[in-house]
Design an enzyme around this catalytic site. Structure first.
Site, PDB file in Angstrom:
ATOM      1  N   ASP A  60      -9.129  -9.736   8.997  1.00 18.49           N
ATOM      2  CA  ASP A  60      -8.561  -8.336   8.545  1.00 18.49           C
ATOM      3  C   ASP A  60      -9.741  -7.249   8.933  1.00 18.49           C
ATOM      4  OD1 ASP A  60      -6.133  -6.885   7.724  1.00 18.49           O
ATOM      5  OD2 ASP A  60      -7.323  -6.475   5.735  1.00 18.49           O
ATOM      6  N   ARG A 109       2.172 -12.132  -0.228  1.00 19.10           N
ATOM      7  CA  ARG A 109       0.951 -12.537   0.308  1.00 19.10           C
ATOM      8  C   ARG A 109       0.370 -13.791  -0.338  1.00 19.10           C
ATOM      9  NH1 ARG A 109      -1.542  -8.763   4.189  1.00 19.10           N
ATOM     10  NH2 ARG A 109      -0.114  -7.096   4.224  1.00 19.10           N
ATOM     11  N   LYS A 117      -9.516  -2.214   1.661  1.00 22.01           N
ATOM     12  CA  LYS A 117      -9.297  -1.100   2.658  1.00 22.01           C
ATOM     13  C   LYS A 117      -9.942   0.125   2.273  1.00 22.01           C
ATOM     14  CE  LYS A 117      -6.113  -3.751   4.429  1.00 22.01           C
ATOM     15  NZ  LYS A 117      -6.014  -4.213   5.941  1.00 22.01           N
ATOM     16  N   LYS A 156      -3.125 -10.125  13.107  1.00 21.82           N
ATOM     17  CA  LYS A 156      -4.307 -10.369  12.939  1.00 21.82           C
ATOM     18  C   LYS A 156      -4.806 -11.804  12.350  1.00 21.82           C
ATOM     19  CE  LYS A 156      -5.556  -6.804  10.516  1.00 21.82           C
ATOM     20  NZ  LYS A 156      -4.214  -6.396  10.721  1.00 21.82           N
ATOM     21  N   SER A 185      -1.309  -3.509  10.285  1.00 25.94           N
ATOM     22  CA  SER A 185      -0.815  -4.348   9.369  1.00 25.94           C
ATOM     23  C   SER A 185       0.290  -4.975   9.750  1.00 25.94           C
ATOM     24  CB  SER A 185      -0.760  -3.625   7.947  1.00 25.94           C
ATOM     25  OG  SER A 185      -2.061  -2.952   7.729  1.00 25.94           O
ATOM     26  N   ALA A 186       0.420  -6.568   9.385  1.00 24.56           N
ATOM     27  CA  ALA A 186       1.467  -7.430   9.687  1.00 24.56           C
ATOM     28  C   ALA A 186       1.979  -7.601  11.020  1.00 24.56           C
ATOM     29  CB  ALA A 186       2.603  -7.015   8.657  1.00 24.56           C
ATOM     30  N   CYS A 187       0.742  -7.332  11.822  1.00 23.76           N
ATOM     31  CA  CYS A 187       1.139  -7.460  13.494  1.00 23.76           C
ATOM     32  C   CYS A 187       0.270  -8.557  14.191  1.00 23.76           C
ATOM     33  CB  CYS A 187       0.787  -5.868  14.363  1.00 23.76           C
ATOM     34  SG  CYS A 187       1.809  -4.824  13.408  1.00 23.76           S
ATOM     35  N   ASN A 213       6.482  -8.287   2.445  1.00 22.88           N
ATOM     36  CA  ASN A 213       4.748  -7.943   2.211  1.00 22.88           C
ATOM     37  C   ASN A 213       4.304  -9.027   1.189  1.00 22.88           C
ATOM     38  OD1 ASN A 213       2.317  -6.901   3.106  1.00 22.88           O
ATOM     39  ND2 ASN A 213       2.447  -5.688   1.083  1.00 22.88           N
ATOM     40  N   ARG A 239       0.864  -1.122   0.085  1.00 22.20           N
ATOM     41  CA  ARG A 239       0.105  -0.054  -0.039  1.00 22.20           C
ATOM     42  C   ARG A 239       0.797   1.373   0.047  1.00 22.20           C
ATOM     43  NH1 ARG A 239      -2.022   1.003   4.058  1.00 22.20           N
ATOM     44  NH2 ARG A 239      -1.155  -0.878   5.342  1.00 22.20           N
ATOM     45  N   TYR A 273      -1.113  -3.666  -6.915  1.00 23.57           N
ATOM     46  CA  TYR A 273      -1.219  -4.227  -5.699  1.00 23.57           C
ATOM     47  C   TYR A 273      -2.157  -4.173  -4.480  1.00 23.57           C
ATOM     48  CZ  TYR A 273       1.423  -7.284  -2.632  1.00 23.57           C
ATOM     49  OH  TYR A 273       1.668  -8.383  -1.733  1.00 23.57           O
ATOM     50  N   HIS A 309     -10.422  -2.362  11.531  1.00 26.26           N
ATOM     51  CA  HIS A 309      -9.371  -3.255  11.196  1.00 26.26           C
ATOM     52  C   HIS A 309      -9.219  -4.379  11.900  1.00 26.26           C
ATOM     53  CE1 HIS A 309      -5.072  -3.061   9.341  1.00 26.26           C
ATOM     54  NE2 HIS A 309      -5.697  -3.945   8.914  1.00 26.26           N
ATOM     55  N   GLY A 324      -4.187  -3.867  -1.324  1.00 25.98           N
ATOM     56  CA  GLY A 324      -4.971  -2.733  -0.996  1.00 25.98           C
ATOM     57  C   GLY A 324      -5.194  -1.298  -1.921  1.00 25.98           C
TER      58      GLY A 324
HETATM   59  N1  LIG Z   1       6.675 -13.200  17.200  1.00 25.34           N
HETATM   60  C1  LIG Z   1       5.481 -13.264  17.030  1.00 25.34           C
HETATM   61  N2  LIG Z   1       5.203 -12.912  15.520  1.00 25.34           N
HETATM   62  C2  LIG Z   1       3.910 -13.022  15.240  1.00 25.34           C
HETATM   63  C3  LIG Z   1       2.613 -13.590  16.028  1.00 25.34           C
HETATM   64  N3  LIG Z   1       1.610 -13.415  15.211  1.00 25.34           N
HETATM   65  C4  LIG Z   1       1.974 -12.968  14.041  1.00 25.34           C
HETATM   66  N4  LIG Z   1       3.294 -12.848  13.961  1.00 25.34           N
HETATM   67  C5  LIG Z   1       4.082 -12.475  12.596  1.00 25.34           C
HETATM   68  O1  LIG Z   1       3.656 -11.142  12.304  1.00 25.34           O
HETATM   69  C6  LIG Z   1       3.737 -11.275  10.808  1.00 25.34           C
HETATM   70  C7  LIG Z   1       2.250 -10.743  10.544  1.00 25.34           C
HETATM   71  O2  LIG Z   1       1.119 -11.534  10.900  1.00 25.34           O
HETATM   72  P1  LIG Z   1      -0.162 -11.442  10.465  1.00 25.34           P
HETATM   73  O3  LIG Z   1      -1.150 -12.288  11.367  1.00 25.34           O
HETATM   74  O4  LIG Z   1      -0.206 -12.025   9.035  1.00 25.34           O
HETATM   75  O5  LIG Z   1      -0.473  -9.982  10.459  1.00 25.34           O
HETATM   76  P2  LIG Z   1      -1.759  -9.271  10.041  1.00 25.34           P
HETATM   77  O6  LIG Z   1      -2.186  -8.426  11.099  1.00 25.34           O
HETATM   78  O7  LIG Z   1      -3.019 -10.105   9.664  1.00 25.34           O
HETATM   79  O8  LIG Z   1      -1.513  -8.399   8.764  1.00 25.34           O
HETATM   80  P3  LIG Z   1      -2.164  -7.880   7.446  1.00 25.34           P
HETATM   81  O9  LIG Z   1      -2.680  -8.812   6.690  1.00 25.34           O
HETATM   82  O10 LIG Z   1      -1.189  -6.947   7.087  1.00 25.34           O
HETATM   83  O11 LIG Z   1      -3.245  -6.795   8.059  1.00 25.34           O
HETATM   84  C8  LIG Z   1       3.975 -12.594  10.361  1.00 25.34           C
HETATM   85  O12 LIG Z   1       5.353 -12.761   9.886  1.00 25.34           O
HETATM   86  C9  LIG Z   1       3.911 -13.436  11.549  1.00 25.34           C
HETATM   87  O13 LIG Z   1       4.279 -14.578  11.225  1.00 25.34           O
HETATM   88  C10 LIG Z   1       3.160 -13.627  17.603  1.00 25.34           C
HETATM   89  O14 LIG Z   1       2.071 -13.850  18.186  1.00 25.34           O
HETATM   90  N5  LIG Z   1       4.331 -13.569  17.790  1.00 25.34           N
HETATM   91  O1  LIG Z   2      -3.996  -3.721   2.079  1.00 28.15           O
HETATM   92  C1  LIG Z   2      -3.146  -4.430   1.953  1.00 28.15           C
HETATM   93  O2  LIG Z   2      -2.473  -4.389   0.847  1.00 28.15           O
HETATM   94  C2  LIG Z   2      -2.689  -5.796   2.761  1.00 28.15           C
HETATM   95  C3  LIG Z   2      -3.384  -5.794   4.195  1.00 28.15           C
HETATM   96  O3  LIG Z   2      -4.227  -6.374   4.477  1.00 28.15           O
HETATM   97  C4  LIG Z   2      -2.640  -4.500   4.883  1.00 28.15           C
HETATM   98  O4  LIG Z   2      -1.922  -3.966   4.840  1.00 28.15           O
HETATM   99  O5  LIG Z   2      -3.633  -4.354   5.877  1.00 28.15           O
HETATM  100 MN   LIG Z   3      -3.866 -10.331   7.765  1.00 26.55          MN
END
Ligand SMILES: Nc1nc2c(ncn2[C@@H]2O[C@H](COP(=O)(O)OP(=O)(O)OP(=O)(O)O)[C@@H](O)[C@H]2O)c(=O)[nH]1
Ligand SMILES: O=C([O-])CC(=O)C(=O)O
Ligand SMILES: [Mn+2]
Length: 604
Positions: free
Chosen positions: A290, A382, A223, A269, A265-267, A380, A75, A214, A243, A216
């Site tokens: 998400d 997917r 989004k 969920k 994002s990427a934390c 990033n 994004r 790409y 979110h 979002g």
């Molecule tokens: N250390 C640790 N890493 C985690 C944990 N949960 C997820 N991760 C890592 O964090 C990254 C993102 O995890 P996702 O569950 O895909 O995050 P998301 O919030 O769904 O991301 P978006 O799709 O971008 O919204 C991945 O590399 C996971 O392996 C956790 O409990 N501990």
């Molecule tokens: O929107 C995207 O490209 C991927 C996504 O889920 C985020 O960033 O939270």
């Molecule tokens: Mn996700």
């Protein structure tokens, strides 16, 4: 007249007029009304394979890999705009231009932008078609990759167009990769443009996107509609577009709870939504990973539903040890992978998925071995896969009412300060926790990674209006509850606190079930906590660590409330609230003052 305007599959006059208008502006070679059929999926994936945009992934049924232009991988928040008439209504957290300026600028960009290409019309519905008011949208795009991604991510096609009838309201969402072709000009496998705009007109509920293919930026139901336009609709209509993941947790006694979680994002969920508990007798079922729409139920409680139809999950870090249910979901096939590696055996691979293959092709299409310098997969990268394939999908997933929420988790990625879990004192304190949420930036958006920023309710890039008004709407939702005891209880979690060597203190993933257990036992009044300056916190003995091989010092460190760290946080919160300005609800300043006095910091 281009083909596709004659004998259209709908008599929706407004839609027909818009499609004709866009075709006249963008001048595609032909128009295709997407029907969402298996035949359409087969035709487009075959075309994209023949063309080189997709490569089959033979190890998984009906699955494909796309490699994007290396400049189009996430994004683009800097290029995302909220175009309200009054700049104050976009507020201090959004990029703003006037609607007139943006319409003029983008109309110039769209002029002829689909030349030499096919224009696809995708009727879609976010959320259930059985909803009282189905949330229709129509995306026009010149990207076949977007069409097949929308096949997975949203309910779309002929049945949606039929449900729209002749006059349903819908959100028009226009997308062009911005790469017209002159006669005889050869195409590239991932067309896009260096100039990018992801624009939203919240007042007229329109989306205009240009230049990126790409995620979002281009799958506009996600989004752009379900969060940015959705949040503005929610403000006007008394609901929340968030979110958030949604999960169902069943205790060993058979008690059922529903929990949502807002993490940036990427934390985490997707991982929490599909969690496999490590504690015996507990069960998790997935409802969403998400986005959640939160509305009042007839019982006076807040109910959450997932408007999406697929998962667009972060690939790196996903494997059978961390997220086995995601692996089982993609194993079933019908999955689009973007920017991951392809092994000699014809399977996908990415960092964090067990042993690296001896030889692979990396996300840029180059040969890759474990000795190669770069990553095999973009951070990033997917997987895009149907949620129906998730083996632990809850049977409530299709229910248009959603599920009643017992607890809301806010969480971020913080190396310091934020304990593993904290319970808010009440709703307004919970809103304060959400409004001051902070997290290190990730690869999900273009820009520097690892910088701590405020990310309120994990919605910083997705609030479609003034953030101060948005916090006020959250507080107002609490006030409009007929009974505060019916509101979800709010918790603040952090799976990412680190020790001095930089390692994570808490094992995370399936072990997060131990935190969920404490959360629901707090709701039941069974679990102990201590009142601290920041809320209610568990002591180490309050977390069930049976069977967990963990250094007790690490557990204590992960739970620790360190007043000095929290004092250091205060000026940052003050700076943040000052940035939000005069629309910040006074209740949040009052919460900050109360926190200061609990920390023993004198008011000057
Ligand atoms: N250390 C640790 N890493 C985690 C944990 N949960 C997820 N991760 C890592 O964090 C990254 C993102 O995890 P996702 O569950 O895909 O995050 P998301 O919030 O769904 O991301 P978006 O799709 O971008 O919204 C991945 O590399 C996971 O392996 C956790 O409990 N501990
Ligand atoms: O929107 C995207 O490209 C991927 C996504 O889920 C985020 O960033 O939270
Ligand atoms: Mn996700």
């Amino acid at each position: 007249m281009v083909t596709g305007l004659k004998n259209p599959p709908t008599d929706h006059a407004g839609l027909l007029a818009w499609v004709a208008e866009v075709a006249e502006l963008t001048t595609p070679d032909q128009i295709v009304w997407c029907d969402g059929s298996d035949a359409e999926w087969k035709r487009l994936t075959s075309e994209l394979v023949a063309f080189g945009t997709l490569e089959p992934v033979p190890a998984k049924p009906d699955s494909f890999l796309a490699r994007t232009n290396p400049n189009d991988v996430a994004r683009v928040e800097e290029r995302t705009f909220i175009c309200s008439t009054n700049p104050e209504d976009a507020g201090p957290t959004n990029n703003w231009t006037s609607p007139e300026y943006m319409r003029e600028t983008m109309t110039d960009l769209y002029r002829g932008s689909m030349r030499g290409r096919t224009m696809y019309v995708i009727p879609f519905c976010m959320g259930s078609l059985e909803a009282e008011k189905p949330m229709f949208g129509v995306e026009i795009t010149d990207s076949a990759y977007v069409v097949i991604s929308m096949h997975i991510m949203a309910r779309m096609g002929t049945h949606v167009l039929e449900a729209m009838g002749g006059d349903a309201e819908y959100v028009p969402a226009l997308h062009s990769v911005g790469a017209p072709l002159e006669p005889g000009q050869s195409d590239v496998s991932w067309p896009c443009n260096d100039t990018k705009y992801i624009s939203h007109f919240p007042e007229t509920r329109e989306i205009w996107s240009y230049g990126s293919g790409y995620g979002g930026n281009s799958l506009l139901g996600k989004k752009c509609y379900a969060l940015r336009i959705g949040s503005a609709m929610g403000r006007d209509e008394g609901w929340l577009a968030e979110h958030m993941l949604i999960l169902r947790l069943t205790s060993p006694e058979g008690k059922v709870y529903h929990i949502t979680g807002a993490f940036p994002s990427a934390c985490g969920k997707t991982n929490l939504a599909m969690l496999e508990p490590t504690i015996p007798g507990w069960k998790v079922e997935t409802l969403g990973d998400d986005i959640a729409w939160l509305r009042w139920g007839e019982d006076g409680r807040l109910w959450a539903s997932n408007p999406e139809y697929g998962l667009f999950g972060v690939a790196p870090g996903t494997d059978y040890r961390t997220n086995p249910n995601a692996m089982r979901t993609i194993e079933k096939g019908h999955t689009l992978f973007t920017n991951v590696a392809l092994t000699e055996e014809g399977d996908v691979w990415w960092e964090g998925m067990g042993e690296p293959p001896a030889n692979a092709t990396d996300w840029k299409g180059n040969e890759w071995t474990p000795d190669s310098e770069g990553l095999s997969s973009h951070p990033n990268s997917r997987f895009c896969t149907p949620i129906k394939q998730c083996p632990i999908l809850s049977d409530a997933y299709e229910d248009p009412r959603g599920v009643p929420i017992d607890a809301i988790l806010f969480g971020g990625r913080r190396a310091t300060t934020i304990p593993l879990v904290t319970q808010a004192r009440d709703w307004t304190h919970g809103v304060y926790m959400g409004a001051t949420l902070s997290s290190e930036t990730t690869a999900a958006a273009v820009g520097q990674v690892g910088v701590v920023r405020r990310d309120p309710m994990a919605m910083l890039p997705f609030i479609g209006y003034n953030a101060g008004d948005y916090f006020d709407h959250w507080i107002g939702m609490g006030k409009s509850a007929d009974d505060e005891s019916k509101l979800p209880s709010v918790f603040y979690v952090n799976w990412f606190r680190r020790d001095e060597d930089g390692g994570f203190l808490w094992p995370g993933f399936g072990e997060n079930s131990r935190v969920l257990k404490w959360v629901v036992e707090r709701l039941e009044g069974k679990a102990e906590a201590v009142e601290t300056p920041i809320g209610f916190n568990p002591r180490p003995e309050d977390i069930d660590v049976e069977g967990l091989d963990m250094d007790p010092n690490d557990l204590a460190a992960s739970l620790k409330v360190d007043p000095e760290e929290w004092k250091a946080e205060l000026p940052l919160v003050e700076e943040w609230f000052t940035k939000i300005g005069n629309r910040l609800p006074t209740q949040l300043w009052a919460e900050l003052d109360a926190l200061k006095s609990r920390l023993g910091v004198d008011e000057e």
